[in-house]
Design an enzyme around this catalytic site. Structure first.
Site, PDB file in Angstrom:
ATOM      1  N   LYS A  24       0.840  -1.343   0.092  1.00 55.14           N
ATOM      2  CA  LYS A  24      -0.129  -0.103   0.004  1.00 55.14           C
ATOM      3  C   LYS A  24       0.834   1.213   0.037  1.00 55.14           C
ATOM      4  O   LYS A  24       0.758   2.055  -0.879  1.00 55.14           O
ATOM      5  CB  LYS A  24      -0.688   0.050   1.202  1.00 55.14           C
ATOM      6  CG  LYS A  24      -1.463   1.376   1.537  1.00 55.14           C
ATOM      7  CD  LYS A  24      -2.459   1.377   2.665  1.00 55.14           C
ATOM      8  CE  LYS A  24      -1.697   1.478   3.920  1.00 55.14           C
ATOM      9  NZ  LYS A  24      -1.358   3.025   4.400  1.00 55.14           N
ATOM     10  N   ASN A  25       2.021   1.343   0.853  1.00 57.33           N
ATOM     11  CA  ASN A  25       2.776   2.529   1.081  1.00 57.33           C
ATOM     12  C   ASN A  25       3.969   2.865   0.009  1.00 57.33           C
ATOM     13  O   ASN A  25       4.672   3.478   0.047  1.00 57.33           O
ATOM     14  CB  ASN A  25       3.325   2.528   2.452  1.00 57.33           C
ATOM     15  CG  ASN A  25       2.331   2.619   3.691  1.00 57.33           C
ATOM     16  OD1 ASN A  25       1.245   3.000   3.233  1.00 57.33           O
ATOM     17  ND2 ASN A  25       2.676   2.486   4.804  1.00 57.33           N
ATOM     18  N   ARG A 122       0.678  14.964  12.739  1.00 57.86           N
ATOM     19  CA  ARG A 122       1.237  14.763  11.440  1.00 57.86           C
ATOM     20  C   ARG A 122       1.229  16.057  10.474  1.00 57.86           C
ATOM     21  O   ARG A 122       0.640  16.343   9.468  1.00 57.86           O
ATOM     22  CB  ARG A 122       0.102  13.537  10.809  1.00 57.86           C
ATOM     23  CG  ARG A 122       0.123  12.399  11.648  1.00 57.86           C
ATOM     24  CD  ARG A 122      -0.746  11.301  10.854  1.00 57.86           C
ATOM     25  NE  ARG A 122       0.218  10.546   9.950  1.00 57.86           N
ATOM     26  CZ  ARG A 122      -0.439   9.507   9.181  1.00 57.86           C
ATOM     27  NH1 ARG A 122      -1.506   9.169   9.166  1.00 57.86           N
ATOM     28  NH2 ARG A 122       0.440   9.005   8.445  1.00 57.86           N
ATOM     29  N   ASP A 305       4.400   0.770  12.071  1.00 59.51           N
ATOM     30  CA  ASP A 305       3.078   0.135  11.575  1.00 59.51           C
ATOM     31  C   ASP A 305       3.055  -1.358  12.286  1.00 59.51           C
ATOM     32  O   ASP A 305       1.720  -1.824  12.161  1.00 59.51           O
ATOM     33  CB  ASP A 305       3.009   0.043   9.962  1.00 59.51           C
ATOM     34  CG  ASP A 305       3.057   1.365   9.390  1.00 59.51           C
ATOM     35  OD1 ASP A 305       3.274   1.629   8.182  1.00 59.51           O
ATOM     36  OD2 ASP A 305       2.918   2.512  10.277  1.00 59.51           O
ATOM     37  N   ARG A 396      -8.654  -0.092   4.839  1.00 53.72           N
ATOM     38  CA  ARG A 396      -7.854   0.764   4.286  1.00 53.72           C
ATOM     39  C   ARG A 396      -6.594   0.275   3.735  1.00 53.72           C
ATOM     40  O   ARG A 396      -5.935   0.481   2.745  1.00 53.72           O
ATOM     41  CB  ARG A 396      -7.459   1.776   5.252  1.00 53.72           C
ATOM     42  CG  ARG A 396      -8.795   2.882   5.524  1.00 53.72           C
ATOM     43  CD  ARG A 396      -8.120   3.869   6.338  1.00 53.72           C
ATOM     44  NE  ARG A 396      -7.172   4.805   5.761  1.00 53.72           N
ATOM     45  CZ  ARG A 396      -6.409   5.881   6.197  1.00 53.72           C
ATOM     46  NH1 ARG A 396      -6.993   6.199   7.555  1.00 53.72           N
ATOM     47  NH2 ARG A 396      -5.491   6.447   5.546  1.00 53.72           N
TER      48      ARG A 396
HETATM   49  C1  EPZ Z   1       4.243   6.930   6.035  1.00 56.87           C
HETATM   50  O1  EPZ Z   1       3.168   8.096   6.694  1.00 56.87           O
HETATM   51  C2  EPZ Z   1       3.193   5.823   6.020  1.00 56.87           C
HETATM   52  N1  EPZ Z   1       1.909   6.105   5.157  1.00 56.87           N
HETATM   53  C3  EPZ Z   1       2.697   5.357   7.290  1.00 56.87           C
HETATM   54  O2  EPZ Z   1       1.893   4.274   7.221  1.00 56.87           O
HETATM   55  C4  EPZ Z   1       3.872   5.090   8.294  1.00 56.87           C
HETATM   56  O3  EPZ Z   1       3.587   4.781   9.553  1.00 56.87           O
HETATM   57  C5  EPZ Z   1       5.022   6.104   8.263  1.00 56.87           C
HETATM   58  O4  EPZ Z   1       5.167   6.462   6.939  1.00 56.87           O
HETATM   59  C6  EPZ Z   1       6.201   5.928   9.232  1.00 56.87           C
HETATM   60  O5  EPZ Z   1       6.902   4.806   8.704  1.00 56.87           O
HETATM   61  C7  EPZ Z   1       2.140   5.925   3.845  1.00 56.87           C
HETATM   62  O6  EPZ Z   1       3.154   5.707   3.336  1.00 56.87           O
HETATM   63  C8  EPZ Z   1       0.931   6.378   2.943  1.00 56.87           C
HETATM   64  P1  EPZ Z   1       6.165  10.258   8.110  1.00 56.87           P
HETATM   65  P2  EPZ Z   1       4.046   9.381   6.767  1.00 56.87           P
HETATM   66  O7  EPZ Z   1       6.061  11.494   7.389  1.00 56.87           O
HETATM   67  O8  EPZ Z   1       4.646   9.836   5.493  1.00 56.87           O
HETATM   68  C9  EPZ Z   1       6.461  13.531  11.570  1.00 56.87           C
HETATM   69  C10 EPZ Z   1       0.036   2.904   7.642  1.00 56.87           C
HETATM   70  O9  EPZ Z   1      -0.426   2.400   8.780  1.00 56.87           O
HETATM   71  N2  EPZ Z   1       6.461  14.547  10.500  1.00 56.87           N
HETATM   72  O10 EPZ Z   1       7.387   9.291   8.036  1.00 56.87           O
HETATM   73  O11 EPZ Z   1       2.757  10.392   6.883  1.00 56.87           O
HETATM   74  C11 EPZ Z   1       4.999  12.904  11.548  1.00 56.87           C
HETATM   75  O12 EPZ Z   1       4.157  13.599  12.351  1.00 56.87           O
HETATM   76  C12 EPZ Z   1       0.649   4.082   7.556  1.00 56.87           C
HETATM   77  O13 EPZ Z   1       0.163   2.222   6.577  1.00 56.87           O
HETATM   78  C13 EPZ Z   1       6.563  15.850  10.952  1.00 56.87           C
HETATM   79  O14 EPZ Z   1       6.580  16.236  11.916  1.00 56.87           O
HETATM   80  O15 EPZ Z   1       5.068   9.427   7.828  1.00 56.87           O
HETATM   81  C14 EPZ Z   1       5.232  11.482  12.277  1.00 56.87           C
HETATM   82  O16 EPZ Z   1       5.622  11.895  13.690  1.00 56.87           O
HETATM   83  C15 EPZ Z   1       0.297   5.105   9.075  1.00 56.87           C
HETATM   84  N3  EPZ Z   1       6.634  16.867   9.712  1.00 56.87           N
HETATM   85  C16 EPZ Z   1       6.833  11.235  11.752  1.00 56.87           C
HETATM   86  O17 EPZ Z   1       7.312  12.461  11.321  1.00 56.87           O
HETATM   87  C17 EPZ Z   1       6.429  16.429   8.453  1.00 56.87           C
HETATM   88  O18 EPZ Z   1       6.460  17.061   7.606  1.00 56.87           O
HETATM   89  C18 EPZ Z   1       6.807  10.114  10.796  1.00 56.87           C
HETATM   90  O19 EPZ Z   1       5.882  10.711   9.507  1.00 56.87           O
HETATM   91  C19 EPZ Z   1       6.316  14.999   8.251  1.00 56.87           C
HETATM   92  C20 EPZ Z   1       6.405  14.044   9.311  1.00 56.87           C
END
Ligand code: EPZ
Length: 417
Positions: A24-25, A122, A305, A396
């Site tokens: 998915k990701n 997020r 995850d 999802r």
């Molecule tokens: C991706 O989300 C995945 N989703 C998530 O999977 C996964 O948990 C996550 O990466 C971490 O591996 C998809 O790929 C569609 P991040 P993403 O940006 O990109 C903070 C699932 O269950 N952050 O790596 O949104 C954020 O708040 C989903 O399949 C900022 O602070 O994750 C978080 O605490 C859930 N500022 C951390 O970084 C930003 O601009 C990691 O978020 C961006 C992120």
């Protein structure tokens, strides 16, 4: 109004063979990145899950074509529209992946702040900071962001955190920028590597995917491609954890053990054997869980995850342990539901103290994707009947989760009540 629930009768071992589809990701960012060409981009062997359905809807709003051919998705067409309405942007986090490609293809984007699971604030500061360094003009409004760029120019960008989505967005924004871009401190997840493989197949010039530094030489145009994304290590990890908990022997085809190193090293014991098979992984378990501590983090650390799912396993383990969540600030919503089943869990800000208990079936409610999967896995072992509500969250990211496990011997079915 009727609602769908999953009804599980716990206590069955899992045995047999299953397989996993494209991740998915990986598919979600690919459905955004494919907009960087009007040519056909074919993404192979995709799961039928609702996050992909929603990406189809967002792409339709942007007037680009997306069709299913069996399990392959064929994306094509030039972007004509540049506004993703709030309703769709709020449905899921992945709407943010559109920011980079839209900025490149249209030059002017208005995007409502993305929705997603209730697992944390997020923010998107890392995305916006990087786009600004590439020359975009960013205006943050109440609950939306407006970006404008005539032509992005390569830059050196240091990410303050290896955000997966920000890494993918900044790669999308850089592949047709003028000059070279260096991204430092990027995410190393296999899904990021797979995303870069697609863009390189489309004619991009990306080096270093899978390391902390990615270099991109901008090109003028990208063309169509056919890509087989990496398979879903989180779905595979969910099945491995379920088998470890229930006992049994399951082979998961098309899954790459080297993408699950952090999980495998935690699980392997005299009671749980995990090994490579010809085209995947075989897990064999007595169903007795030795406890271990877990701390989630960016790849290659233990995947956030799988944190809710490993907790569902550990709370039926042999002893006390600690589960730390170091990626999202609110990813323990499921813990109270596990307590309804008799789990001994003490929750603090970023960790859970997990005791050992024999869970009993109960009526529980999922409030996010992976938390819901954890409740299902807990029910597979719990004594008696478990009813899981909130199936829409699980759908999802898992295609017919009840079929995955009933095909392996579990007593689980989807009902409307
Ligand atoms: C991706 O989300 C995945 N989703 C998530 O999977 C996964 O948990 C996550 O990466 C971490 O591996 C998809 O790929 C569609 P991040 P993403 O940006 O990109 C903070 C699932 O269950 N952050 O790596 O949104 C954020 O708040 C989903 O399949 C900022 O602070 O994750 C978080 O605490 C859930 N500022 C951390 O970084 C930003 O601009 C990691 O978020 C961006 C992120």
């Amino acid at each position: 109004m009727k609602k769908e629930v999953l009804e599980i009768i716990g206590g069955q071992c899992l045995n047999g063979k299953t397989s996993v589809y494209s991740a998915k990701n990986a598919v979600l960012p690919m459905l955004a990145g494919a907009m960087l060409t009007k040519d056909e981009v074919t993404i192979k062997d995709c799961p039928f899950i609702t996050d992909i359905d929603n990406m189809f809807k967002i792409r339709e709003i942007l007037s680009v074509n997306t069709i299913w051919q069996g399990r392959d998705i064929v994306a094509s067409g030039a972007v004509q529209n540049n506004h993703i309405p709030e309703a769709l942007a709020n449905v899921m986090r992945s709407s943010i992946f559109m920011l980079g490609p839209l900025l490149v293809e249209v030059g002017d984007v208005k995007l409502h702040l993305p929705g997603g699971c209730k697992i944390g604030a997020r923010p998107i500061d890392i995305h916006l900071d990087g786009l600004e360094k590439l020359g975009a003009k960013i205006e943050v409004l109440d609950n939306s962001v407006r970006c404008h760029a005539d032509r992005l120019r390569g830059a050196e960008i240091v990410l303050r955190y290896p955000s997966v989505g920000a890494t993918e967005n900044l790669i999308s924004a850089s592949v047709k920028a003028v000059g070279e871009t260096t991204l430092i401190g990027v995410a190393r997840e296999p899904e990021v590597v797979s995303f870069c493989e697609m863009l390189n197949a489309m004619g991009a010039k990306i080096k270093g995917a899978g390391t902390s530094v990615i270099k991109i030489a901008g090109v003028d145009e990208l063309h169509g491609a056919i890509i087989k994304p990496v398979t879903d290590r989180i779905v595979a990890g969910t099945i491995i954890l379920a088998t470890a908990l229930t006992g049994g022997c399951v082979e998961i085809e098309h899954c790459e053990i080297n993408h699950l190193g952090a999980l495998v090293t935690k699980l392997i014991s005299p009671k749980i054997q995990i090994a490579s098979s010809l085209d995947g992984i075989v897990v064999e378990s007595t169903g007795d869980i030795d406890s271990f501590n877990v701390s989630s983090g960016p790849y290659p650390k233990f995947p956030t995850d799988l944190q809710p799912i490993v907790t569902a396993v550990l709370c039926q383990g042999a002893g006390n342990c600690v589960v730390e969540e170091k990626v999202f600030e609110n990813r323990f919503l499921y813990a109270n539901e596990l307590k309804k089943m008799g789990a001994e869990i003490v929750t603090s800000k970023d960790n859970l103290m997990v005791g050992c208990s024999s869970l009993k079936g109960a009526n529980v409610v999922a409030s996010d994707l992976r938390g819901g999967a954890g409740l299902v896995v807990a029910g597979l072992k719990a004594e008696g009947k478990t009813i899981v509500e909130g199936v829409q969250y699980i759908d999802r990211g898992y295609e017919n989760i009840e079929k995955i496990f009933s095909n392996l011997g579990a007593k689980i079915l989807r009902k409307s009540i």
